[in-house]
Design an enzyme around this catalytic site. Structure first.
Site, PDB file in Angstrom:
ATOM      1  N   TYR A 157       0.823  -1.168  -0.066  1.00 28.90           N
ATOM      2  CA  TYR A 157       0.139   0.076  -0.138  1.00 28.90           C
ATOM      3  C   TYR A 157       0.741   1.329  -0.080  1.00 28.90           C
ATOM      4  CZ  TYR A 157      -3.294   3.466   1.247  1.00 28.90           C
ATOM      5  OH  TYR A 157      -4.389   4.407   1.213  1.00 28.90           O
ATOM      6  N   TRP A 194       1.255   5.524  -1.582  1.00 24.09           N
ATOM      7  CA  TRP A 194       0.841   6.723  -2.789  1.00 24.09           C
ATOM      8  C   TRP A 194       2.157   6.771  -3.877  1.00 24.09           C
ATOM      9  CZ3 TRP A 194      -2.520  11.014  -3.490  1.00 24.09           C
ATOM     10  CH2 TRP A 194      -3.809  10.765  -2.977  1.00 24.09           C
TER      11      TRP A 194
HETATM   12  N1  LIG Z   1      -2.039   8.389  12.449  1.00 26.19           N
HETATM   13  C1  LIG Z   1      -2.470   8.544  10.945  1.00 26.19           C
HETATM   14  N2  LIG Z   1      -1.700   7.740  10.264  1.00 26.19           N
HETATM   15  C2  LIG Z   1      -2.318   7.677   8.911  1.00 26.19           C
HETATM   16  C3  LIG Z   1      -3.136   8.739   8.447  1.00 26.19           C
HETATM   17  C4  LIG Z   1      -3.823   9.411   9.319  1.00 26.19           C
HETATM   18  O1  LIG Z   1      -4.706  10.352   9.297  1.00 26.19           O
HETATM   19  N3  LIG Z   1      -3.653   9.550  10.818  1.00 26.19           N
HETATM   20  N4  LIG Z   1      -3.531   8.724   7.015  1.00 26.19           N
HETATM   21  C5  LIG Z   1      -3.460   7.778   6.356  1.00 26.19           C
HETATM   22  C6  LIG Z   1      -3.781   7.700   4.878  1.00 26.19           C
HETATM   23  S1  LIG Z   1      -5.387   8.452   4.304  1.00 26.19           S
HETATM   24  C7  LIG Z   1      -2.827   7.429   3.936  1.00 26.19           C
HETATM   25  S2  LIG Z   1      -3.271   7.398   2.457  1.00 26.19           S
HETATM   26  C8  LIG Z   1      -1.533   6.641   4.349  1.00 26.19           C
HETATM   27  C9  LIG Z   1      -0.670   7.195   3.291  1.00 26.19           C
HETATM   28  O2  LIG Z   1       0.811   6.302   3.387  1.00 26.19           O
HETATM   29  P1  LIG Z   1       1.539   6.075   2.566  1.00 26.19           P
HETATM   30  O3  LIG Z   1       0.865   6.222   1.290  1.00 26.19           O
HETATM   31  O4  LIG Z   1       2.403   5.018   2.611  1.00 26.19           O
HETATM   32  O5  LIG Z   1       2.755   7.323   2.629  1.00 26.19           O
HETATM   33  P2  LIG Z   1       3.597   7.940   1.569  1.00 26.19           P
HETATM   34  O6  LIG Z   1       4.740   8.859   2.371  1.00 26.19           O
HETATM   35  O7  LIG Z   1       2.945   8.553   0.538  1.00 26.19           O
HETATM   36  O8  LIG Z   1       4.535   6.775   1.128  1.00 26.19           O
HETATM   37  C10 LIG Z   1       5.055   6.725  -0.292  1.00 26.19           C
HETATM   38  C11 LIG Z   1       6.461   6.371  -0.396  1.00 26.19           C
HETATM   39  O9  LIG Z   1       6.845   5.872  -1.643  1.00 26.19           O
HETATM   40  C12 LIG Z   1       8.213   6.247  -1.862  1.00 26.19           C
HETATM   41  N5  LIG Z   1       8.135   6.697  -3.299  1.00 26.19           N
HETATM   42  C13 LIG Z   1       7.780   7.531  -4.100  1.00 26.19           C
HETATM   43  N6  LIG Z   1       7.908   7.364  -5.262  1.00 26.19           N
HETATM   44  C14 LIG Z   1       8.303   6.160  -5.574  1.00 26.19           C
HETATM   45  C15 LIG Z   1       8.549   5.186  -6.673  1.00 26.19           C
HETATM   46  O10 LIG Z   1       8.417   5.686  -7.716  1.00 26.19           O
HETATM   47  N7  LIG Z   1       8.994   3.944  -6.375  1.00 26.19           N
HETATM   48  C16 LIG Z   1       9.011   3.474  -5.140  1.00 26.19           C
HETATM   49  N8  LIG Z   1       9.461   2.120  -5.016  1.00 26.19           N
HETATM   50  N9  LIG Z   1       8.744   4.359  -3.961  1.00 26.19           N
HETATM   51  C17 LIG Z   1       8.688   5.564  -4.251  1.00 26.19           C
HETATM   52  C18 LIG Z   1       8.213   7.724  -1.159  1.00 26.19           C
HETATM   53  O11 LIG Z   1       9.431   7.750  -0.932  1.00 26.19           O
HETATM   54  C19 LIG Z   1       7.502   7.314   0.209  1.00 26.19           C
HETATM   55  O12 LIG Z   1       8.229   6.418   1.010  1.00 26.19           O
HETATM   56  O13 LIG Z   1      -1.206   7.093   5.736  1.00 26.19           O
HETATM   57  C20 LIG Z   1      -2.192   6.719   6.541  1.00 26.19           C
HETATM   58  N10 LIG Z   1      -1.577   7.129   7.857  1.00 26.19           N
HETATM   59  N1  LIG Z   2      -1.285  18.339   2.188  1.00 28.80           N
HETATM   60  C1  LIG Z   2      -1.707  17.051   2.040  1.00 28.80           C
HETATM   61  N2  LIG Z   2      -2.940  16.950   1.738  1.00 28.80           N
HETATM   62  C2  LIG Z   2      -3.349  15.449   1.749  1.00 28.80           C
HETATM   63  C3  LIG Z   2      -2.602  14.603   2.217  1.00 28.80           C
HETATM   64  C4  LIG Z   2      -1.609  14.572   2.515  1.00 28.80           C
HETATM   65  O1  LIG Z   2      -0.529  13.848   3.120  1.00 28.80           O
HETATM   66  N3  LIG Z   2      -0.999  16.172   2.634  1.00 28.80           N
HETATM   67  N4  LIG Z   2      -3.128  13.167   2.169  1.00 28.80           N
HETATM   68  C5  LIG Z   2      -4.231  12.951   1.143  1.00 28.80           C
HETATM   69  C6  LIG Z   2      -4.974  11.828   1.346  1.00 28.80           C
HETATM   70  S1  LIG Z   2      -4.238  10.296   1.120  1.00 28.80           S
HETATM   71  C7  LIG Z   2      -6.260  11.728   1.969  1.00 28.80           C
HETATM   72  S2  LIG Z   2      -6.856  10.080   2.387  1.00 28.80           S
HETATM   73  C8  LIG Z   2      -7.041  12.922   2.451  1.00 28.80           C
HETATM   74  C9  LIG Z   2      -7.319  12.606   3.824  1.00 28.80           C
HETATM   75  O2  LIG Z   2      -8.573  13.549   3.863  1.00 28.80           O
HETATM   76  P1  LIG Z   2      -8.829  13.672   5.430  1.00 28.80           P
HETATM   77  O3  LIG Z   2      -8.970  12.319   6.406  1.00 28.80           O
HETATM   78  O4  LIG Z   2     -10.251  14.485   5.778  1.00 28.80           O
HETATM   79  O5  LIG Z   2      -7.849  14.637   6.119  1.00 28.80           O
HETATM   80  P2  LIG Z   2      -7.228  14.974   7.627  1.00 28.80           P
HETATM   81  O6  LIG Z   2      -6.403  16.126   7.586  1.00 28.80           O
HETATM   82  O7  LIG Z   2      -6.668  13.855   8.170  1.00 28.80           O
HETATM   83  O8  LIG Z   2      -8.420  15.301   8.405  1.00 28.80           O
HETATM   84  C10 LIG Z   2      -9.328  16.572   8.099  1.00 28.80           C
HETATM   85  C11 LIG Z   2      -9.795  17.174   9.527  1.00 28.80           C
HETATM   86  O9  LIG Z   2     -10.636  16.560  10.072  1.00 28.80           O
HETATM   87  C12 LIG Z   2     -10.755  17.209  11.450  1.00 28.80           C
HETATM   88  N5  LIG Z   2     -10.981  15.958  12.212  1.00 28.80           N
HETATM   89  C13 LIG Z   2     -10.463  14.990  13.069  1.00 28.80           C
HETATM   90  N6  LIG Z   2     -11.132  14.336  13.559  1.00 28.80           N
HETATM   91  C14 LIG Z   2     -12.253  14.807  13.445  1.00 28.80           C
HETATM   92  C15 LIG Z   2     -13.690  14.380  14.134  1.00 28.80           C
HETATM   93  O10 LIG Z   2     -13.699  13.349  14.654  1.00 28.80           O
HETATM   94  N7  LIG Z   2     -14.920  15.113  13.858  1.00 28.80           N
HETATM   95  C16 LIG Z   2     -14.718  16.216  12.961  1.00 28.80           C
HETATM   96  N8  LIG Z   2     -15.982  16.984  12.778  1.00 28.80           N
HETATM   97  N9  LIG Z   2     -13.546  16.614  12.520  1.00 28.80           N
HETATM   98  C17 LIG Z   2     -12.444  15.740  12.755  1.00 28.80           C
HETATM   99  C18 LIG Z   2      -8.983  17.560  11.722  1.00 28.80           C
HETATM  100  O11 LIG Z   2      -9.432  18.814  12.343  1.00 28.80           O
HETATM  101  C19 LIG Z   2      -8.634  17.468  10.380  1.00 28.80           C
HETATM  102  O12 LIG Z   2      -7.713  18.699  10.147  1.00 28.80           O
HETATM  103  O13 LIG Z   2      -6.038  13.976   2.416  1.00 28.80           O
HETATM  104  C20 LIG Z   2      -5.340  14.114   1.145  1.00 28.80           C
HETATM  105  N10 LIG Z   2      -4.912  15.486   1.182  1.00 28.80           N
HETATM  106 MO   LIG Z   3      -5.330   8.748   2.264  1.00 32.57          MO
END
Ligand SMILES: Nc1nc2c(c(=O)[nH]1)N[C@H]1C(S)=C(S)[C@@H](COP(=O)(O)OP(=O)(O)OC[C@H]3O[C@@H](n4cnc5c(=O)[nH]c(N)nc54)[C@H](O)[C@@H]3O)O[C@H]1N2
Ligand SMILES: Nc1nc2c(c(=O)[nH]1)N[C@H]1C(S)=C(S)[C@@H](COP(=O)(O)OP(=O)(O)OC[C@H]3O[C@@H](n4cnc5c(=O)[nH]c(N)nc54)[C@H](O)[C@@H]3O)O[C@H]1N2
Ligand SMILES: [Mo]
Length: 765
Positions: A110, A112
């Site tokens: 998994y 991005w």
């Molecule tokens: N506590 C907490 N944890 C969370 C979340 C949260 O809200 N709270 N959010 C979650 C969510 S929504 C998501 S989507 C995940 C994201 O989790 P990930 O998608 O695993 O996070 P990234 O940092 O985007 O990891 C991508 C990795 O791919 C590497 N990479 C980039 N390009 C390439 C390439 O071309 N080839 C290879 N082999 N590697 C490459 C980058 O260096 C990086 O280390 O995190 C989750 N974790």
């Molecule tokens: N800059 C930046 N943008 C991103 C990403 C990133 O890594 N960096 N990741 C991308 C990815 S993979 C995803 S999935 C999306 C995730 O999209 P989301 O999951 O919606 O994004 P978050 O920033 O984790 O959370 C949004 C807001 O929800 C609020 N929140 C937290 N808990 C609660 C709750 O219980 N109730 C309410 N009402 N609000 C709450 C927090 O204040 C937080 O700032 O973002 C995407 N966009």
């Molecule tokens: Mo995500």
């Protein structure tokens, strides 16, 4: 382009770049109304010491061979030549396949990764494992939408349509009168879109709506979750209580006769069962405003007044992904659909249920009328899978049982983990537990551009090119611009494309031709482009040749009309366009879900008290949300990310009153802790946060003060040393990383250095 700038694309947007005199310059796309500053992480990152220069093998693996080892993440590495790395890895892959079968390989991988469609790391690794190993154990769903992607099909029948073809920003700007945004729609989030978008439209759309008189109401712990342009009213409820608030809103609407009974009767299934819960006929407790007040931290009168404001208006209810990345995350997603139904708004232009609108930039837009250029992944001969966030459970309990979507399943017995394009030591919860889980398997293989904590916990670390070092095609399903991503710089050190690494392994495993089909990377791009150009021609649109596209750097694709999607069609004709649910209607009560008999996800939306709430010893809610200055953990070593830190630490936000109660002041280094772990962060005080909440974004690289310890302090500020590794419920088993309970204190000791960006020790064999 004569000035040397060439087009490229990334998850943070379309841009152009130039590598000249050993320096990288980047320029946002001139047509982007609101460019994303995260591109500024590229210049400092491209040649940073955190990049991996040579293939590496963990010393203990070289000396003792494959096997479970708690030395992962602790040992040093040995640099080897590519030939030796691939020979040894091919032999290990064969060993695992011959003695345990492909079902012992976890290739969920998994993450991005990067934006290009051909070098898309997940497509590459899955294709390789399918064609050369006969398959692999995969993962389903995402960390983004673990709960919603399982509950929505039961309730509304179409998850993809709900997020990708529903209420658009155009509709919001033109029609919405009230936008009730649970979790907000933070611009920092919509700045990101997988595949890359060329126009960041959200700020402008919210501004136009507000200027027209649309009212934005933000429910959430952080005021910044809606931009200033929205001029929002802020309702700062206690995190994790949105379901209770929505129940009380519905209770007020129903008891005051402000609900749309005709809509409920025509379009919804199971209202009477839910109504009896709502009115307290089932349990003696009406879910009214007085009941919700102490749960949500809002005044009962405020809740009732809010409900009355919603009546008779074009209301858009949005629920951010974040609400469902928590225990019982299914409930607010389901309850949001119910609230929009009770208001009779579903399917109206600019009204109804905009689940996840604004969470990622590719939502809320028109869809392209040509299919995405996609690398075929072949056939996976292994049927077994896990819900993606159950990885540590799987590794720690081989053959152990768990519930998922109405089934009792058992975990596979994994011997080899293969990761390319993701960072589980960023994305997974309770990292100290994940370390113990990674110690269980025989071999861990990671392809990375940089020394992430995941790479440090691997046995084979294979250096791969960064997107800027190769050619690709940039495409996102809801952005019309297809980008010819030119190579900007030569590969770092000995880095190879993921594709070349897999080609080399496939060759050694006797499946080289099947994997490459005789094409080099450029020929694959032409092959992928072919699908797009054929589809254009079928629609009578002249398509440039691949060479013309490459030369021009971009191609604008036709898009489908903004038709409101399946919910509009359903509203217009609920018989001809019934939902793909058992009743064909919106399932307010789902007899399917009820039949699963899992107490943590009953048959209708229900307020369920969280088991990880605040408590003595952990009195503060930790909101671990997405970072503003990077995408997840990517390029955390770039300057845009680094500049936002303080003394090298990630910044945590807190209300001045909570800080004063702990003797803390702005700029202090704090220690956040609970029973699972601890990390340092720098403290920023703000009144734009709810009392009782501390916010620490994800993405600062895990940096253990002493990796030899069992539960080391992370000196950098990775919140996932604190979060809890449990599923949302037995239904979806989604990630619950967004919310947990912690305590905070001043860190008094000498400040340990940040070492996350210094390569681990390596030496000769
Ligand atoms: N506590 C907490 N944890 C969370 C979340 C949260 O809200 N709270 N959010 C979650 C969510 S929504 C998501 S989507 C995940 C994201 O989790 P990930 O998608 O695993 O996070 P990234 O940092 O985007 O990891 C991508 C990795 O791919 C590497 N990479 C980039 N390009 C390439 C390439 O071309 N080839 C290879 N082999 N590697 C490459 C980058 O260096 C990086 O280390 O995190 C989750 N974790
Ligand atoms: N800059 C930046 N943008 C991103 C990403 C990133 O890594 N960096 N990741 C991308 C990815 S993979 C995803 S999935 C999306 C995730 O999209 P989301 O999951 O919606 O994004 P978050 O920033 O984790 O959370 C949004 C807001 O929800 C609020 N929140 C937290 N808990 C609660 C709750 O219980 N109730 C309410 N009402 N609000 C709450 C927090 O204040 C937080 O700032 O973002 C995407 N966009
Ligand atoms: Mo995500």
């Amino acid at each position: 382009m004569d000035d040397g700038f060439k087009p490229h694309s990334s998850h943070w947007g379309v841009f152009s770049a130039r590598w000249q005199n050993n320096a990288l310059e980047v320029r946002s796309d001139a047509n982007d109304p609101d460019p994303n500053l995260i591109v500024n992480n590229f210049p400092g990152a491209l040649r940073h010491q955190a990049r991996i220069a040579k293939p590496m093998i963990r010393r203990g693996w070289l000396e003792r061979g494959a096997g479970a080892s708690s030395r992962r993440g602790r040992d040093g590495f040995v640099a080897v030549e590519w030939g030796e790395a691939l020979d040894r890895l091919a032999a290990e892959l064969l060993r695992v396949k011959d003695s345990h079968g492909p079902g012992a390989v976890f290739g969920g991988s998994y993450g991005w990764a990067s934006a290009g469609r051909f070098h898309h790391a997940q497509s590459q690794i899955h294709r390789f494992l399918n064609l050369s190993m006969g398959g692999f154990v995969r993962s389903v769903n995402s960390y983004s939408a673990g709960a919603s992607s399982v509950i929505v099909p039961h309730v509304l029948g179409n998850y993809h349509g709900l997020t990708m073809n529903n209420v658009t920003w155009e509709q919001l700007a033109a029609h919405s009168e009230i936008v009730l945004a649970f979790g907000g729609m933070a611009l920092k989030n919509s700045m990101i879109a997988g595949g890359g978008i060329s126009q960041h439209v959200e700020r402008g759309a919210m501004q136009r709506a507000a200027e027209r008189g649309c009212k934005f109401l933000l429910v959430g712990p952080l005021r910044q979750d809606l931009p200033d342009e929205a001029a929002a009213e802020w309702i700062s409820a206690i995190p994790g209580t949105d379901t209770a608030l929505m129940l009380a809103l519905v209770h007020t609407l129903v008891t005051e006769g402000l609900h749309d009974q005709a809509f409920i009767e025509r379009y919804c299934e199971g209202w009477p069962v839910f109504q009896s819960y709502l009115l307290g006929k089932a349990d003696g407790q009406p879910k009214d405003a007085a009941w919700a007040a102490p749960i949500t931290g809002l005044a009962a009168e405020e809740i009732a007044a809010l409900a009355r404001r919603l009546h008779g208006k074009r209301v858009l209810v949005t629920v951010a992904h974040s609400l469902q990345r928590a225990e019982h995350g299914e409930q607010p997603v389901w309850m949001g659909a119910l609230l929009a139904s009770v208001l009779g708004q579903i399917g109206l232009p600019g009204g109804g249920y905009g689940y996840a609108l604004g969470a990622i930039g590719y939502y809320g837009r028109r869809n392209n009328a040509v299919p995405s250029p996609t690398l075929s992944q072949g056939h996976n001969g292994v049927a077994e899978f896990i819900p993606v966030a159950r990885i540590a459970d799987m590794l720690l309990n081989p053959r152990g049982h768990y519930r998922y979507d109405g089934e009792t399943r058992s975990y596979p017995d994994i011997r080899l983990i293969y990761w390319a394009g993701g960072n589980p030591f960023h994305h997974h919860q309770d990292i100290n537990r994940l370390r113990r889980a990674f110690a269980q398997v025989d071999t861990v293989v990671v392809h990375e551009i940089a020394w992430t904590a995941t790479a440090r916990h691997a046995d084979f670390v294979l250096p791969v090119t960064m997107t800027l070092e190769r050619e690709d095609i940039g495409y996102s399903a809801s952005d019309p611009l297809m980008v010819a991503m030119h190579r900007i710089a030569e590969p770092f050190g000995e880095a190879k494309d993921d594709y070349d690494v897999f080609s080399g392994l496939a060759q050694r495993l006797g499946s080289g031709d099947r994997f490459t089909e005789g094409r080099d990377a450029r020929e694959w791009l032409e092959h992928l482009y072919d699908r797009t150009s054929k589809s254009l021609e079928l629609q009578g649109i002249p398509a440039p040749s691949f060479e013309e596209f490459w030369e021009a750097g971009r191609l604008t694709l036709p898009q489908k009309p903004d038709d409101g999607g399946f919910l509009r069609a359903f509203r217009d004709d609920p018989v001809a366009h019934g939902l793909k649910t058992p009743s064909g209607k919106i399932e307010i009560f789902s007899s399917t879900i009820a039949s699963f008999e899992d107490p943590d996800c009953p048959g209708h939306p229900t307020w369920l008290v969280p088991t990880d709430g605040t408590r003595p010893g952990a009195p503060l809610f930790l909101v671990a949300n997405q970072p503003a200055t990077r995408l997840h953990s990517q390029l955390d070593f770039g300057s845009h990310s680094a500049d936002a830190k303080w003394r090298g630490r990630e910044v945590a936000s807190m209300h001045p009153h909570d800080a004063a109660a702990r003797g803390l002041t702005d700029g202090d280094i704090i220690r956040l802790f609970n029973e699972r772990g601890a990390c340092l962060a720098a403290l920023r005080l703000t009144t734009d946060i709810r009392l009782g909440v501390v916010q620490l974004p994800t993405g600062a690289w895990y940096d253990p003060v002493d990796p030899e310890e069992e539960n080391p302090l992370c000196v950098h500020g990775n919140p996932n040393v604190l979060t809890r590794d449990v599923g949302t419920s037995a239904l979806a088993q989604g990630c619950t990383g967004q919310l947990t309970a912690v305590e905070v204190e001043k860190f008094e000791g000498n400040l340990p250095p940040i070492r996350a960006f210094i390569p681990p020790s390596s030496g000769p064999p």
